[in-house]
Design a protein around this motif. Structure first.
Motif, PDB file in Angstrom:
ATOM      1  N   UNK A 184       0.834  -1.193   0.000  1.00  0.00           N
ATOM      2  CA  UNK A 184       0.000   0.000   0.000  1.00  0.00           C
ATOM      3  C   UNK A 184       0.873   1.249   0.000  1.00  0.00           C
ATOM      4  N   UNK A 185       0.409   2.280  -0.707  1.00  0.00           N
ATOM      5  CA  UNK A 185       0.999   3.604  -0.580  1.00  0.00           C
ATOM      6  C   UNK A 185       0.465   4.174   0.727  1.00  0.00           C
ATOM      7  N   UNK A 186       1.327   4.763   1.538  1.00  0.00           N
ATOM      8  CA  UNK A 186       0.918   5.226   2.853  1.00  0.00           C
ATOM      9  C   UNK A 186       1.458   6.622   3.135  1.00  0.00           C
ATOM     10  N   UNK A 203       9.911   1.983   3.792  1.00  0.00           N
ATOM     11  CA  UNK A 203       9.000   0.853   3.705  1.00  0.00           C
ATOM     12  C   UNK A 203       8.912   0.155   5.057  1.00  0.00           C
ATOM     13  N   UNK A 204       7.702  -0.254   5.431  1.00  0.00           N
ATOM     14  CA  UNK A 204       7.487  -1.116   6.587  1.00  0.00           C
ATOM     15  C   UNK A 204       6.997  -2.452   6.057  1.00  0.00           C
ATOM     16  N   UNK A 205       7.497  -3.531   6.633  1.00  0.00           N
ATOM     17  CA  UNK A 205       7.069  -4.878   6.282  1.00  0.00           C
ATOM     18  C   UNK A 205       6.580  -5.569   7.548  1.00  0.00           C
ATOM     19  N   UNK A 206       5.375  -6.109   7.499  1.00  0.00           N
ATOM     20  CA  UNK A 206       4.792  -6.803   8.637  1.00  0.00           C
ATOM     21  C   UNK A 206       3.862  -7.898   8.125  1.00  0.00           C
ATOM     22  N   UNK A 207       3.264  -8.642   9.047  1.00  0.00           N
ATOM     23  CA  UNK A 207       2.351  -9.723   8.666  1.00  0.00           C
ATOM     24  C   UNK A 207       0.986  -9.498   9.290  1.00  0.00           C
ATOM     25  N   UNK A 208      -0.068  -9.791   8.512  1.00  0.00           N
ATOM     26  CA  UNK A 208      -1.415  -9.729   9.066  1.00  0.00           C
ATOM     27  C   UNK A 208      -1.658 -10.984   9.909  1.00  0.00           C
ATOM     28  N   UNK A 209      -2.770 -11.057  10.642  1.00  0.00           N
ATOM     29  CA  UNK A 209      -3.004 -12.213  11.510  1.00  0.00           C
ATOM     30  C   UNK A 209      -3.060 -13.564  10.783  1.00  0.00           C
ATOM     31  N   UNK A 210      -3.311 -13.564   9.474  1.00  0.00           N
ATOM     32  CA  UNK A 210      -3.345 -14.811   8.705  1.00  0.00           C
ATOM     33  C   UNK A 210      -2.009 -15.140   8.074  1.00  0.00           C
ATOM     34  N   UNK A 264      -0.278 -13.179   5.913  1.00  0.00           N
ATOM     35  CA  UNK A 264      -0.028 -12.513   4.631  1.00  0.00           C
ATOM     36  C   UNK A 264       0.849 -11.295   4.905  1.00  0.00           C
ATOM     37  N   UNK A 265       1.912 -11.138   4.114  1.00  0.00           N
ATOM     38  CA  UNK A 265       2.795  -9.998   4.268  1.00  0.00           C
ATOM     39  C   UNK A 265       2.116  -8.707   3.861  1.00  0.00           C
ATOM     40  N   UNK A 266       2.398  -7.652   4.598  1.00  0.00           N
ATOM     41  CA  UNK A 266       1.875  -6.316   4.303  1.00  0.00           C
ATOM     42  C   UNK A 266       3.071  -5.377   4.169  1.00  0.00           C
ATOM     43  N   UNK A 267       3.103  -4.653   3.080  1.00  0.00           N
ATOM     44  CA  UNK A 267       4.169  -3.682   2.794  1.00  0.00           C
ATOM     45  C   UNK A 267       3.537  -2.296   2.764  1.00  0.00           C
ATOM     46  N   UNK A 268       4.053  -1.394   3.563  1.00  0.00           N
ATOM     47  CA  UNK A 268       3.583  -0.006   3.573  1.00  0.00           C
ATOM     48  C   UNK A 268       4.700   0.858   3.008  1.00  0.00           C
ATOM     49  N   UNK A 269       4.390   1.653   1.994  1.00  0.00           N
ATOM     50  CA  UNK A 269       5.369   2.494   1.307  1.00  0.00           C
ATOM     51  C   UNK A 269       5.079   3.954   1.566  1.00  0.00           C
ATOM     52  N   UNK A 270       6.039   4.629   2.198  1.00  0.00           N
ATOM     53  CA  UNK A 270       5.908   6.037   2.549  1.00  0.00           C
ATOM     54  C   UNK A 270       6.870   6.853   1.677  1.00  0.00           C
ATOM     55  N   UNK A 271       6.375   7.889   1.014  1.00  0.00           N
ATOM     56  CA  UNK A 271       7.262   8.706   0.188  1.00  0.00           C
ATOM     57  C   UNK A 271       8.281   9.446   1.031  1.00  0.00           C
ATOM     58  N   UNK A 296       7.599  -5.282  13.034  1.00  0.00           N
ATOM     59  CA  UNK A 296       7.747  -4.887  11.633  1.00  0.00           C
ATOM     60  C   UNK A 296       9.202  -4.617  11.346  1.00  0.00           C
ATOM     61  N   UNK A 297       9.525  -4.708  10.077  1.00  0.00           N
ATOM     62  CA  UNK A 297      10.876  -4.402   9.609  1.00  0.00           C
ATOM     63  C   UNK A 297      10.786  -3.124   8.794  1.00  0.00           C
ATOM     64  N   UNK A 298      11.727  -2.224   9.001  1.00  0.00           N
ATOM     65  CA  UNK A 298      11.743  -0.945   8.289  1.00  0.00           C
ATOM     66  C   UNK A 298      12.966  -0.886   7.389  1.00  0.00           C
ATOM     67  N   UNK A 299      12.781  -0.389   6.177  1.00  0.00           N
ATOM     68  CA  UNK A 299      13.923  -0.212   5.287  1.00  0.00           C
ATOM     69  C   UNK A 299      13.732   1.051   4.457  1.00  0.00           C
ATOM     70  N   UNK A 300      14.837   1.500   3.865  1.00  0.00           N
ATOM     71  CA  UNK A 300      14.823   2.673   2.988  1.00  0.00           C
ATOM     72  C   UNK A 300      15.160   2.198   1.587  1.00  0.00           C
ATOM     73  N   UNK A 301      14.375   2.627   0.603  1.00  0.00           N
ATOM     74  CA  UNK A 301      14.643   2.286  -0.800  1.00  0.00           C
ATOM     75  C   UNK A 301      15.819   3.148  -1.246  1.00  0.00           C
ATOM     76  N   UNK A 302      16.964   2.521  -1.581  1.00  0.00           N
ATOM     77  CA  UNK A 302      18.170   3.297  -1.885  1.00  0.00           C
ATOM     78  C   UNK A 302      18.003   4.318  -3.002  1.00  0.00           C
ATOM     79  N   UNK A 303      17.312   3.965  -4.064  1.00  0.00           N
ATOM     80  CA  UNK A 303      17.258   4.871  -5.213  1.00  0.00           C
ATOM     81  C   UNK A 303      16.284   6.019  -5.048  1.00  0.00           C
ATOM     82  N   UNK A 304      15.339   5.915  -4.079  1.00  0.00           N
ATOM     83  CA  UNK A 304      14.336   6.971  -3.927  1.00  0.00           C
ATOM     84  C   UNK A 304      14.327   7.615  -2.549  1.00  0.00           C
ATOM     85  N   UNK A 305      14.830   6.911  -1.537  1.00  0.00           N
ATOM     86  CA  UNK A 305      14.749   7.416  -0.175  1.00  0.00           C
ATOM     87  C   UNK A 305      13.408   7.150   0.486  1.00  0.00           C
ATOM     88  N   UNK A 306      12.485   6.491  -0.234  1.00  0.00           N
ATOM     89  CA  UNK A 306      11.197   6.136   0.358  1.00  0.00           C
ATOM     90  C   UNK A 306      11.418   5.167   1.513  1.00  0.00           C
TER      91      UNK A 306
END
Length: 107
Positions: free
Chosen positions: A58-60, A89-96, A98-105, A77-87
């Motif tokens: 998701x865009x967040x 990202x958070x990575x986590x799992x829902x209760x079932x 399924x991975x969830x990726x949150x992308x922050x500009x 959750x795991x947090x990372x920075x996209x090297x080429x953009x500086x955005x």
């Protein structure tokens, strides 16, 4: 590998990114090898109901607010920075499982 007019970036797994209006919307990913921060189905936990769905993205907005909210709820959750953009990202799992990726500009 990326579809559309975006520049390809080197990743250690196969995949395609489908774009809508210039925004990466659907990520189709091939098999990945486990590494720190990357859980590959079948290596650490077994989720019966996710099928071939690895994650949704998701865009967040409000990275600080979301970070505080996840931490206050005890959500791992795991947090990372996209090297080429500086955005960010958070990575986590829902209760079932399924991975969830949150992308922050980049702010």
């Amino acid at each position: 590998m990326c579809s559309g007019s975006k520049t390809a970036i080197a990743l250690d797994f196969p995949g395609y990114w489908l774009y809508s209006g210039g925004t990466a919307t659907v990520h189709l990913m091939g098999t990945r090898k486990p590494r720190e921060g990357i859980v590959v189905r079948g290596t650490e936990k077994k989720y019966e109901d996710t099928g071939r769905l690895d994650h949704i993205a998701f865009a967040a907005t409000d990275v600080e607010g979301m970070r505080k909210r996840l931490q206050s709820k005890g959500v791992k959750f795991r947090e990372s920075v996209v090297p080429r953009t500086g955005d960010i990202q958070f990575f986590l799992y829902d209760p079932d499982g399924v991975g969830v990726e949150l992308n922050f500009p980049k702010t």
